[in-house]
Design an enzyme around this catalytic site. Sequence first.
Site, short mmCIF file in Angstrom:
data_model
loop_
_atom_site.label_atom_id
_atom_site.label_comp_id
_atom_site.label_asym_id
_atom_site.label_seq_id
_atom_site.Cartn_x
_atom_site.Cartn_y
_atom_site.Cartn_z
N LYS A 177 0.84 -1.21 0.00
CA LYS A 177 0.00 0.00 0.00
C LYS A 177 0.87 1.26 0.00
CE LYS A 177 -4.21 -1.71 0.22
NZ LYS A 177 -4.69 -2.11 -1.10
N LYS A 216 -5.50 -10.88 -11.41
CA LYS A 216 -6.66 -11.36 -10.67
C LYS A 216 -7.87 -10.50 -11.06
CE LYS A 216 -7.98 -12.01 -5.86
NZ LYS A 216 -7.55 -12.00 -4.46
N LYS A 274 -12.49 -5.19 -9.89
CA LYS A 274 -13.25 -4.08 -10.42
C LYS A 274 -12.32 -2.91 -10.78
CE LYS A 274 -16.91 -0.97 -8.93
NZ LYS A 274 -18.10 -0.80 -8.09
#
Length: 328
Positions: free
Chosen positions: A112, A192, A195
């Site tokens: 992150k 993977k 959205k």
Amino acid sequence: MKGRVFSGARPTGKQHIGNYLGAIQNYVQLQDEYNCVYCVVDIHALTTLDNTAELAGNTREMLLDWLAAGMDPQRSIIFVQSHVPEHSELHTLLSMITPLAWLTRLPTFKEKVRQHPENVNYGLVGYPVLMAADIVLYKADAVPVGEDQLPHLELTREIVRRFNTFFGPVFPEPEAKLTTYRRVMGLDGVNKMSKSLNNHIELSATPEETRKRVLTMVTDTSRVYRRDPGHPEICNVFALHGFYTADRTEEIARDCRSAALGCVDCKKSLAASMNEALAPFRARRSELEQRQGLVEDVLADGASRARAIAAATMAEVRSQIGLLPRRG
Ligand code: TRP
């Protein structure tokens, strides 16, 4: 006595077939064997969100998909994290016994930081502590998660051990329950399904949209001409046939290898089986969408049942830690 399962998912809006095969299907099945607590973790979503405009809508859409897929609010407790303030309270208390180094060494945290160096907030570092709070608040025995969440679950266990050592045996150590389908790949065949990468197919898409998206799927890239033999074992379209056309996979593999079946026809037949498999879900979803106040009712009931358990755990936690009891 039945064991208890807890799982949480961030509110990502309408769910796609990767969400279904990777998580939802499993959530539905676990309801037979366990007392299940399923939570939309909207506070977790805030750790990486700068725009909250879609948060409430995404929570509703996800809930409708969960219900249409068979997550059953009669048998399970289905609720939203921010409706049960004990999650935040326990998060604060657990943060006091969690060494910072346990958090900053996590691969998920480092990732992150790499993705959003401009938004490394205090809450992001504590993400796994909030996740531990979610799980132990319900004294869950088992947590269905994907492989990517295993380090977080291990951390939960470490926090539990530390808490129990300091303050007495309050929490069980939860076990990870890996989901059967580890990784559903997206339309691009490389990443993977997600959205945010727009490589997904929504469960509630129309049959026509589904067909269009399936026809954009990347197949075996070594197959250039129609007469070239294919390699089903490396083709993502074939992998999805495994889920949706399970009774004909051998025939499809054979015809792909011999080039009797071309990629376009293979995709058309995948779209047809997907549309057939998803038809009952879609019918139920549109029926649920019509029912005014349904999501709100389910969530109000879920939150009150969740709070009953959470409040009892918090009373025990406060007393074990030795905080001055409050009256009333
Ligand atoms: N971190 C999980 C994810 O990103 C979501 C989550 C939050 C969760 N709390 C949880 C999963 C508790 C299982 C149990 O997918």
